[in-house]
Design an enzyme around this catalytic site. Structure first.
Site, PDB file in Angstrom:
ATOM      1  N   LYS A  13     -45.586 -53.636  48.794  1.00 15.21           N
ATOM      2  CA  LYS A  13     -45.989 -53.780  50.205  1.00 15.21           C
ATOM      3  C   LYS A  13     -45.336 -55.006  50.852  1.00 15.21           C
ATOM      4  O   LYS A  13     -44.846 -54.913  51.973  1.00 15.21           O
ATOM      5  CB  LYS A  13     -47.524 -53.939  50.320  1.00 15.21           C
ATOM      6  CG  LYS A  13     -48.323 -52.779  49.777  1.00 15.21           C
ATOM      7  CD  LYS A  13     -49.805 -52.951  50.052  1.00 15.21           C
ATOM      8  CE  LYS A  13     -50.439 -54.190  49.456  1.00 15.21           C
ATOM      9  NZ  LYS A  13     -50.463 -54.250  47.980  1.00 15.21           N
ATOM     10  N   ARG A  88     -59.189 -54.451  52.333  1.00  7.06           N
ATOM     11  CA  ARG A  88     -59.190 -54.252  50.886  1.00  7.06           C
ATOM     12  C   ARG A  88     -60.398 -53.446  50.427  1.00  7.06           C
ATOM     13  O   ARG A  88     -60.515 -53.134  49.255  1.00  7.06           O
ATOM     14  CB  ARG A  88     -59.317 -55.597  50.201  1.00  7.06           C
ATOM     15  CG  ARG A  88     -58.139 -56.377  49.682  1.00  7.06           C
ATOM     16  CD  ARG A  88     -57.069 -55.711  48.969  1.00  7.06           C
ATOM     17  NE  ARG A  88     -56.532 -56.504  47.884  1.00  7.06           N
ATOM     18  CZ  ARG A  88     -55.541 -57.386  48.021  1.00  7.06           C
ATOM     19  NH1 ARG A  88     -54.974 -57.596  49.171  1.00  7.06           N
ATOM     20  NH2 ARG A  88     -55.105 -58.030  46.971  1.00  7.06           N
ATOM     21  N   ARG A 127     -42.875 -60.325  37.810  1.00  7.26           N
ATOM     22  CA  ARG A 127     -42.658 -60.823  39.176  1.00  7.26           C
ATOM     23  C   ARG A 127     -42.601 -62.353  39.197  1.00  7.26           C
ATOM     24  O   ARG A 127     -43.377 -63.025  38.536  1.00  7.26           O
ATOM     25  CB  ARG A 127     -43.802 -60.349  40.074  1.00  7.26           C
ATOM     26  CG  ARG A 127     -43.716 -60.897  41.489  1.00  7.26           C
ATOM     27  CD  ARG A 127     -44.499 -60.067  42.451  1.00  7.26           C
ATOM     28  NE  ARG A 127     -45.937 -60.272  42.328  1.00  7.26           N
ATOM     29  CZ  ARG A 127     -46.832 -59.669  43.130  1.00  7.26           C
ATOM     30  NH1 ARG A 127     -46.434 -58.824  44.060  1.00  7.26           N
ATOM     31  NH2 ARG A 127     -48.114 -59.889  42.967  1.00  7.26           N
ATOM     32  N   ARG A 160     -47.155 -66.148  39.802  1.00  8.00           N
ATOM     33  CA  ARG A 160     -48.475 -66.286  40.387  1.00  8.00           C
ATOM     34  C   ARG A 160     -49.527 -66.294  39.285  1.00  8.00           C
ATOM     35  O   ARG A 160     -49.414 -65.538  38.319  1.00  8.00           O
ATOM     36  CB  ARG A 160     -48.751 -65.109  41.345  1.00  8.00           C
ATOM     37  CG  ARG A 160     -48.147 -65.313  42.706  1.00  8.00           C
ATOM     38  CD  ARG A 160     -48.252 -64.081  43.555  1.00  8.00           C
ATOM     39  NE  ARG A 160     -49.575 -63.437  43.553  1.00  8.00           N
ATOM     40  CZ  ARG A 160     -49.900 -62.417  44.349  1.00  8.00           C
ATOM     41  NH1 ARG A 160     -49.011 -61.921  45.200  1.00  8.00           N
ATOM     42  NH2 ARG A 160     -51.095 -61.884  44.304  1.00  8.00           N
ATOM     43  N   ARG A 171     -57.238 -56.798  38.273  1.00 10.15           N
ATOM     44  CA  ARG A 171     -56.828 -56.521  39.666  1.00 10.15           C
ATOM     45  C   ARG A 171     -56.676 -55.015  39.886  1.00 10.15           C
ATOM     46  O   ARG A 171     -57.008 -54.505  40.955  1.00 10.15           O
ATOM     47  CB  ARG A 171     -55.521 -57.241  39.995  1.00 10.15           C
ATOM     48  CG  ARG A 171     -55.730 -58.731  40.156  1.00 10.15           C
ATOM     49  CD  ARG A 171     -54.431 -59.467  40.172  1.00 10.15           C
ATOM     50  NE  ARG A 171     -53.663 -59.254  41.387  1.00 10.15           N
ATOM     51  CZ  ARG A 171     -52.353 -59.433  41.469  1.00 10.15           C
ATOM     52  NH1 ARG A 171     -51.663 -59.785  40.388  1.00 10.15           N
ATOM     53  NH2 ARG A 171     -51.726 -59.251  42.604  1.00 10.15           N
TER      54      ARG A 171
HETATM   55  P1  AMP Z   1     -52.394 -60.232  47.331  1.00 15.09           P
HETATM   56  O1  AMP Z   1     -51.346 -61.264  47.577  1.00 15.09           O
HETATM   57  O2  AMP Z   1     -52.571 -59.301  48.494  1.00 15.09           O
HETATM   58  O3  AMP Z   1     -52.205 -59.511  46.022  1.00 15.09           O
HETATM   59  O4  AMP Z   1     -53.785 -61.019  47.220  1.00 15.09           O
HETATM   60  C1  AMP Z   1     -53.998 -61.993  46.213  1.00 15.09           C
HETATM   61  C2  AMP Z   1     -55.479 -62.274  46.086  1.00 15.09           C
HETATM   62  O5  AMP Z   1     -55.993 -62.784  47.326  1.00 15.09           O
HETATM   63  C3  AMP Z   1     -56.350 -61.062  45.796  1.00 15.09           C
HETATM   64  O6  AMP Z   1     -56.407 -60.751  44.417  1.00 15.09           O
HETATM   65  C4  AMP Z   1     -57.709 -61.537  46.335  1.00 15.09           C
HETATM   66  O7  AMP Z   1     -58.304 -62.481  45.466  1.00 15.09           O
HETATM   67  C5  AMP Z   1     -57.291 -62.289  47.590  1.00 15.09           C
HETATM   68  N1  AMP Z   1     -57.210 -61.399  48.766  1.00 15.09           N
HETATM   69  C6  AMP Z   1     -56.099 -61.096  49.501  1.00 15.09           C
HETATM   70  N2  AMP Z   1     -56.386 -60.286  50.514  1.00 15.09           N
HETATM   71  C7  AMP Z   1     -57.721 -60.050  50.429  1.00 15.09           C
HETATM   72  C8  AMP Z   1     -58.633 -59.272  51.210  1.00 15.09           C
HETATM   73  N3  AMP Z   1     -58.231 -58.566  52.265  1.00 15.09           N
HETATM   74  N4  AMP Z   1     -59.938 -59.271  50.808  1.00 15.09           N
HETATM   75  C9  AMP Z   1     -60.377 -59.979  49.763  1.00 15.09           C
HETATM   76  N5  AMP Z   1     -59.565 -60.720  48.984  1.00 15.09           N
HETATM   77  C10 AMP Z   1     -58.249 -60.760  49.315  1.00 15.09           C
END
Ligand code: AMP
Length: 216
Positions: A13, A88, A127, A160, A171
């Site tokens: 994404k 989410r 990654r 990360r 996740r």
């Molecule tokens: P991402 O970079 O989108 O994979 O997000 C990394 C982490 O940020 C996730 O595993 C959550 O802990 C938190 N996070 C990101 N976006 C959201 C969201 N919309 N709602 C809740 N937690 C989020």
């Protein structure tokens, strides 16, 4: 043009969002990027969410909605935006719908990135991300020219915390349980387009084609 990119972590994404931003000149709103910045800055928000993020769980909805409300008010969002990693869960999707009603706005499309979990695990565990410009690399499929260094800005690459193997499984479970139901939710609202995300280049082209058709 207001878009939602929906899909599992590591589904591409972020990469596709950057290409769409360049093509259509609208900003990316990535809740993950905003939250990681807060963690790096060690501000109040960062301290509150750091442990949750490290575990790969979802940050509470009210925190995420505050971030979204603030961000979409900004001037650069007036012609639209690309949500990456938001909403989410159903709760966030309902809050977004309510917010959009108040603002008299609407989402044009929700693109669901379809990709097998086996492929995601390969992508996430290899990654690496640039600390400066957040460009993603993959040590196997798309390695940087120089070890640990971003090709674009020379920034340092890092893994990360939540891309470590022990967290990936959690996740994916969170995704399956909380985020995947949004596919049906947006299908029922007739906003959903399913995209084959096995190759990010093809995913971008498929989305671009749909969006170009929108203006005809
Ligand atoms: P991402 O970079 O989108 O994979 O997000 C990394 C982490 O940020 C996730 O595993 C959550 O802990 C938190 N996070 C990101 N976006 C959201 C969201 N919309 N709602 C809740 N937690 C989020």
């Amino acid at each position: 043009m207001k878009l939602i990119l929906l899909g599992p972590p590591g589904g591409g994404k972020g990469t596709v969002a950057k290409k769409l931003r360049a093509e259509f000149n609208i900003p990316i709103i990535s809740t993950g990027v905003i939250l990681r910045e807060a963690v790096d800055k060690k501000n109040k928000l960062g301290i509150e969410v750091e442990n949750i993020m490290r575990k790969g769980s979802l940050v509470p909805d009210h925190i995420v909605m505050e971030i979204i409300k603030e961000r979409i008010k900004q001037e650069d969002c007036k012609n639209g935006y690309i949500f990456d990693g938001f909403p989410r869960n159903i709760e966030q999707a309902n809050s977004l719908e309510k917010l959009n009603k108040e603002l008299n706005e609407y989402i044009d499309y929700v693109f669901y990135f379809e990709i097998p979990f086996s492929e995601i695990i390969k992508r996430l565990s290899n990654r690496r991300v640039c600390r400066k410009c957040s460009t993603n690399y993959n040590l196997v499929f798309n390695p940087p020219k120089k070890d640990n260094t971003c090709d674009i800005c020379n920034g340092e690459l890092y893994q990360r915390e939540d891309d470590k193997e022990e967290t990936i499984q959690h996740r994916l479970e969170v995704f399956a349980k909380q985020t995947a139901p949004l596919k049906k939710y947006y299908k029922e609202k007739k906003l959903l387009k399913v995209i084959d995300a096995n190759l990010s280049k093809n995913a971008f082209l498929a989305i671009k084609k749909i969006l170009q058709g929108m203006h005809k």
